[in-house]
Design a protein around this motif. Structure first.
Motif, PDB file in Angstrom:
ATOM      1  N   THR A  16      65.261  53.518  18.988  1.00 61.55           N
ATOM      2  CA  THR A  16      63.815  53.617  18.790  1.00 61.55           C
ATOM      3  C   THR A  16      63.294  52.395  18.039  1.00 61.55           C
ATOM      4  O   THR A  16      62.256  51.831  18.401  1.00 61.55           O
ATOM      5  N   VAL A  17      64.017  51.961  17.016  1.00 64.45           N
ATOM      6  CA  VAL A  17      63.627  50.760  16.283  1.00 64.45           C
ATOM      7  C   VAL A  17      63.694  49.550  17.218  1.00 64.45           C
ATOM      8  O   VAL A  17      62.811  48.691  17.195  1.00 64.45           O
ATOM      9  N   ALA A  18      64.697  49.500  18.072  1.00 62.00           N
ATOM     10  CA  ALA A  18      64.805  48.406  19.043  1.00 62.00           C
ATOM     11  C   ALA A  18      63.577  48.374  19.957  1.00 62.00           C
ATOM     12  O   ALA A  18      63.009  47.307  20.224  1.00 62.00           O
ATOM     13  N   LYS A  19      63.139  49.540  20.409  1.00 64.45           N
ATOM     14  CA  LYS A  19      61.952  49.617  21.270  1.00 64.45           C
ATOM     15  C   LYS A  19      60.696  49.224  20.499  1.00 64.45           C
ATOM     16  O   LYS A  19      59.793  48.583  21.060  1.00 64.45           O
ATOM     17  N   PHE A  20      60.615  49.583  19.233  1.00 67.02           N
ATOM     18  CA  PHE A  20      59.483  49.219  18.380  1.00 67.02           C
ATOM     19  C   PHE A  20      59.379  47.695  18.281  1.00 67.02           C
ATOM     20  O   PHE A  20      58.314  47.114  18.518  1.00 67.02           O
ATOM     21  N   VAL A  21      60.476  47.049  17.945  1.00 69.59           N
ATOM     22  CA  VAL A  21      60.491  45.587  17.813  1.00 69.59           C
ATOM     23  C   VAL A  21      60.161  44.933  19.152  1.00 69.59           C
ATOM     24  O   VAL A  21      59.365  43.994  19.216  1.00 69.59           O
ATOM     25  N   THR A  22      60.735  45.444  20.222  1.00 73.86           N
ATOM     26  CA  THR A  22      60.472  44.898  21.549  1.00 73.86           C
ATOM     27  C   THR A  22      58.993  45.007  21.906  1.00 73.86           C
ATOM     28  O   THR A  22      58.396  44.054  22.418  1.00 73.86           O
ATOM     29  N   ALA A  23      58.378  46.155  21.627  1.00 75.53           N
ATOM     30  CA  ALA A  23      56.956  46.351  21.933  1.00 75.53           C
ATOM     31  C   ALA A  23      56.082  45.401  21.117  1.00 75.53           C
ATOM     32  O   ALA A  23      55.129  44.817  21.646  1.00 75.53           O
ATOM     33  N   VAL A  24      56.396  45.240  19.831  1.00 75.28           N
ATOM     34  CA  VAL A  24      55.634  44.304  18.996  1.00 75.28           C
ATOM     35  C   VAL A  24      55.733  42.905  19.575  1.00 75.28           C
ATOM     36  O   VAL A  24      54.730  42.216  19.775  1.00 75.28           O
ATOM     37  N   HIS A  70      71.791  52.818   9.235  1.00 70.60           N
ATOM     38  CA  HIS A  70      71.998  53.160  10.649  1.00 70.60           C
ATOM     39  C   HIS A  70      70.903  52.592  11.546  1.00 70.60           C
ATOM     40  O   HIS A  70      70.508  53.213  12.536  1.00 70.60           O
ATOM     41  N   GLY A  71      70.388  51.433  11.172  1.00 65.19           N
ATOM     42  CA  GLY A  71      69.362  50.773  11.975  1.00 65.19           C
ATOM     43  C   GLY A  71      67.948  51.207  11.687  1.00 65.19           C
ATOM     44  O   GLY A  71      67.010  50.713  12.312  1.00 65.19           O
ATOM     45  N   ARG A  72      67.759  52.098  10.719  1.00 66.56           N
ATOM     46  CA  ARG A  72      66.415  52.597  10.408  1.00 66.56           C
ATOM     47  C   ARG A  72      65.710  51.759   9.347  1.00 66.56           C
ATOM     48  O   ARG A  72      64.550  52.003   9.028  1.00 66.56           O
ATOM     49  N   ALA A  73      66.409  50.770   8.812  1.00 64.75           N
ATOM     50  CA  ALA A  73      65.814  49.829   7.857  1.00 64.75           C
ATOM     51  C   ALA A  73      66.169  48.425   8.324  1.00 64.75           C
ATOM     52  O   ALA A  73      67.334  48.139   8.607  1.00 64.75           O
ATOM     53  N   ILE A  74      65.158  47.572   8.442  1.00 65.59           N
ATOM     54  CA  ILE A  74      65.396  46.204   8.898  1.00 65.59           C
ATOM     55  C   ILE A  74      64.665  45.219   7.994  1.00 65.59           C
ATOM     56  O   ILE A  74      63.631  45.544   7.407  1.00 65.59           O
ATOM     57  N   PRO A 134      66.568  42.363  19.597  1.00 64.95           N
ATOM     58  CA  PRO A 134      66.229  43.793  19.609  1.00 64.95           C
ATOM     59  C   PRO A 134      67.256  44.642  20.365  1.00 64.95           C
ATOM     60  O   PRO A 134      67.599  45.736  19.916  1.00 64.95           O
ATOM     61  N   LYS A 135      67.774  44.142  21.470  1.00 63.86           N
ATOM     62  CA  LYS A 135      68.734  44.924  22.256  1.00 63.86           C
ATOM     63  C   LYS A 135      70.030  45.189  21.498  1.00 63.86           C
ATOM     64  O   LYS A 135      70.785  46.080  21.865  1.00 63.86           O
TER      65      LYS A 135
END
Length: 108
Positions: free
Chosen positions: A12-20, A70-74, A5-6
């Motif tokens: 924001t997507v990184a924080k989303f994945v980290t929180a999950v 740009h990281g908004r799709a994973i 995630p880092k």
């Protein structure tokens, strides 16, 4: 190869994945706009109900395999206690303030 995630492009997507992955519902909820929406396999769902069932009550976990837009799709190997593991695609709409106003997921 899994992307930590880092190392994701969009913070924001990184924080989303980290929180999950941390099962941190408070951090997850703080990332969402008050009127955030979501869809699963093309159908809009009740966000609170879906998040509880598919993420927090079933130990959801995201192993990010790739990113685009740009990281908004994973693309993620997603697993939880209800469904096991599956390859899923996630797309995020992020506000200028760094909150998720919509996310869409489904099988990849």
């Amino acid at each position: 190869m899994t992307i930590a995630p880092k190392n994701l492009t969009d913070p924001t997507v990184a924080k989303f994945v980290t929180a999950v992955n941390a099962h941190d519902k408070e951090a997850f909820t703080a990332l969402l706009t008050p009127a955030a929406t979501m869809s699963d396999d093309g159908a809009d769902r009740d966000l609170d109900e879906w998040v509880d069932r598919e993420i927090f009550d079933s130990n959801g976990h995201m192993d990010v395999q790739s990113e685009s837009d740009h990281g908004r799709a994973i693309t993620v190997n997603y697993r939880n206690d209800a469904w096991g593991e599956m390859r899923t695609a996630w797309r995020f709409t992020v506000t200028d303030g760094g909150q998720v106003s919509r996310f869409e997921t489904g099988q990849a």
